[in-house]
Design an enzyme around this catalytic site. Structure first.
Site, PDB file in Angstrom:
ATOM      1  N   LYS A  53       0.822  -1.216   0.000  1.00  0.00           N
ATOM      2  CA  LYS A  53       0.000   0.000   0.000  1.00  0.00           C
ATOM      3  C   LYS A  53       0.854   1.263   0.000  1.00  0.00           C
ATOM      4  O   LYS A  53       0.559   2.220  -0.707  1.00  0.00           O
ATOM      5  CB  LYS A  53      -0.968   0.004   1.186  1.00  0.00           C
ATOM      6  CG  LYS A  53      -2.127  -0.963   1.010  1.00  0.00           C
ATOM      7  CD  LYS A  53      -3.150  -0.781   2.080  1.00  0.00           C
ATOM      8  CE  LYS A  53      -4.179  -1.887   2.118  1.00  0.00           C
ATOM      9  NZ  LYS A  53      -4.745  -2.300   0.870  1.00  0.00           N
ATOM     10  N   THR A  75      -9.834   0.142  -4.388  1.00  0.00           N
ATOM     11  CA  THR A  75     -10.414  -0.724  -3.376  1.00  0.00           C
ATOM     12  C   THR A  75     -10.215  -0.069  -2.017  1.00  0.00           C
ATOM     13  O   THR A  75      -9.218   0.621  -1.789  1.00  0.00           O
ATOM     14  CB  THR A  75      -9.772  -2.122  -3.399  1.00  0.00           C
ATOM     15  OG1 THR A  75      -8.363  -1.998  -3.296  1.00  0.00           O
ATOM     16  CG2 THR A  75     -10.139  -2.882  -4.670  1.00  0.00           C
ATOM     17  N   GLY A  76     -11.169  -0.270  -1.140  1.00  0.00           N
ATOM     18  CA  GLY A  76     -11.227   0.229   0.229  1.00  0.00           C
ATOM     19  C   GLY A  76     -10.105   1.084   0.751  1.00  0.00           C
ATOM     20  O   GLY A  76     -10.001   2.268   0.465  1.00  0.00           O
ATOM     21  N   THR A  77      -9.235   0.484   1.539  1.00  0.00           N
ATOM     22  CA  THR A  77      -8.165   1.208   2.210  1.00  0.00           C
ATOM     23  C   THR A  77      -7.194   1.827   1.219  1.00  0.00           C
ATOM     24  O   THR A  77      -6.736   2.955   1.400  1.00  0.00           O
ATOM     25  CB  THR A  77      -7.404   0.260   3.160  1.00  0.00           C
ATOM     26  OG1 THR A  77      -8.338  -0.411   3.992  1.00  0.00           O
ATOM     27  CG2 THR A  77      -6.421   1.014   4.025  1.00  0.00           C
ATOM     28  N   THR A  78      -6.865   1.101   0.171  1.00  0.00           N
ATOM     29  CA  THR A  78      -5.915   1.604  -0.820  1.00  0.00           C
ATOM     30  C   THR A  78      -6.416   2.909  -1.431  1.00  0.00           C
ATOM     31  O   THR A  78      -5.690   3.897  -1.487  1.00  0.00           O
ATOM     32  CB  THR A  78      -5.674   0.557  -1.928  1.00  0.00           C
ATOM     33  OG1 THR A  78      -5.196  -0.649  -1.339  1.00  0.00           O
ATOM     34  CG2 THR A  78      -4.693   1.059  -2.961  1.00  0.00           C
ATOM     35  N   SER A  95     -13.183  -3.251   0.339  1.00  0.00           N
ATOM     36  CA  SER A  95     -11.837  -3.744   0.560  1.00  0.00           C
ATOM     37  C   SER A  95     -11.646  -5.010  -0.280  1.00  0.00           C
ATOM     38  O   SER A  95     -12.602  -5.763  -0.499  1.00  0.00           O
ATOM     39  CB  SER A  95     -11.656  -4.058   2.042  1.00  0.00           C
ATOM     40  OG  SER A  95     -10.411  -4.663   2.268  1.00  0.00           O
ATOM     41  N   ASP A 121       1.380  -8.517  -3.385  1.00  0.00           N
ATOM     42  CA  ASP A 121       2.513  -9.007  -2.609  1.00  0.00           C
ATOM     43  C   ASP A 121       2.808 -10.449  -3.001  1.00  0.00           C
ATOM     44  O   ASP A 121       2.076 -11.355  -2.621  1.00  0.00           O
ATOM     45  CB  ASP A 121       2.201  -8.902  -1.120  1.00  0.00           C
ATOM     46  CG  ASP A 121       3.349  -9.343  -0.235  1.00  0.00           C
ATOM     47  OD1 ASP A 121       4.445  -9.626  -0.772  1.00  0.00           O
ATOM     48  OD2 ASP A 121       3.160  -9.395   0.986  1.00  0.00           O
ATOM     49  N   HIS A 128      -7.710 -14.166  -0.155  1.00  0.00           N
ATOM     50  CA  HIS A 128      -8.545 -14.033  -1.347  1.00  0.00           C
ATOM     51  C   HIS A 128      -7.712 -14.243  -2.622  1.00  0.00           C
ATOM     52  O   HIS A 128      -7.957 -13.605  -3.637  1.00  0.00           O
ATOM     53  CB  HIS A 128      -9.262 -12.687  -1.341  1.00  0.00           C
ATOM     54  CG  HIS A 128      -8.325 -11.511  -1.336  1.00  0.00           C
ATOM     55  ND1 HIS A 128      -7.480 -11.232  -0.305  1.00  0.00           N
ATOM     56  CD2 HIS A 128      -8.103 -10.554  -2.254  1.00  0.00           C
ATOM     57  CE1 HIS A 128      -6.776 -10.162  -0.582  1.00  0.00           C
ATOM     58  NE2 HIS A 128      -7.131  -9.722  -1.768  1.00  0.00           N
TER      59      HIS A 128
END
Length: 179
Positions: A53, A75-78, A95, A121, A128
């Site tokens: 991230k 996506t969510g946090t990113t 997320s 990564d 997922h």
């Protein structure tokens, strides 16, 4: 015993709020106006696993000028981290592990994306992984460029073809399920 019940009630309330927030995002996705092939703004999806991230956020900050001329989806946090670091508008999905990767895949299939920047990564297994592999497969199947590291992302967004309006229209018009 009373504090245990109170703690469980707080956890349950937190879960309900999070579920409502996810439902709102999903409903917003369903109600989003579809973009036509004639839109001349590149549409870029931003995704990163936890260990990457910071890399993606730094890359986005460095390329803020170019990304500022794009429609960004994350996506969510990113997406939230990129928006905070750059001041750019990023449409947020769920997320990744909660369905965000699948939402990006759906946008890809609906020909709503021109580029995916996915810093994943390779050294960690993800809960997922199946969604990640499906997204990579769909990007290849639908001929949508996908950058999995900074060098590739730099090459793609610095290409003269990236923001060329005629090229975007041609690529979008040709994008369909391969036979």
């Amino acid at each position: 015993m009373g504090s245990y019940i109170l703690g469980a009630a707080h956890a349950w309330a937190r879960w309900i709020v999070q579920a409502k927030q996810r439902r709102i995002v999903v409903m917003e996705m369903a109600n989003r106006p579809r973009r036509s092939a004639s839109d001349a703004i590149p549409r870029v999806a931003l995704i990163a696993h936890d260990a990457r991230k910071e890399d993606l956020t730094e890359w986005a900050a460095f390329n803020r000028g170019t990304l500022g001329r794009c429609a960004l989806i994350g996506t969510g946090t990113t997406g939230a981290r990129v928006a905070e670091a750059t001041g750019l508008n990023v449409e947020l999905l769920l997320s990744g592990p909660l369905g965000g990767d699948a939402q990006v895949g759906a946008l890809l299939v609906e020909q709503q994306l021109d580029l995916i920047v996915f810093f994943w990564d390779p050294l960690s297994s993800q809960p997922h992984d199946v969604d990640v592999k499906a997204l990579l497969r769909l990007a290849v199947l639908y001929n949508v460029p996908i950058a999995c590291n900074r060098a590739t992302a730099d090459f793609l967004i610095s290409s003269p073809l990236f923001a060329d309006a005629a090229q975007l229209r041609e690529r979008r018009a040709a994008a369909s399920l391969p036979v």
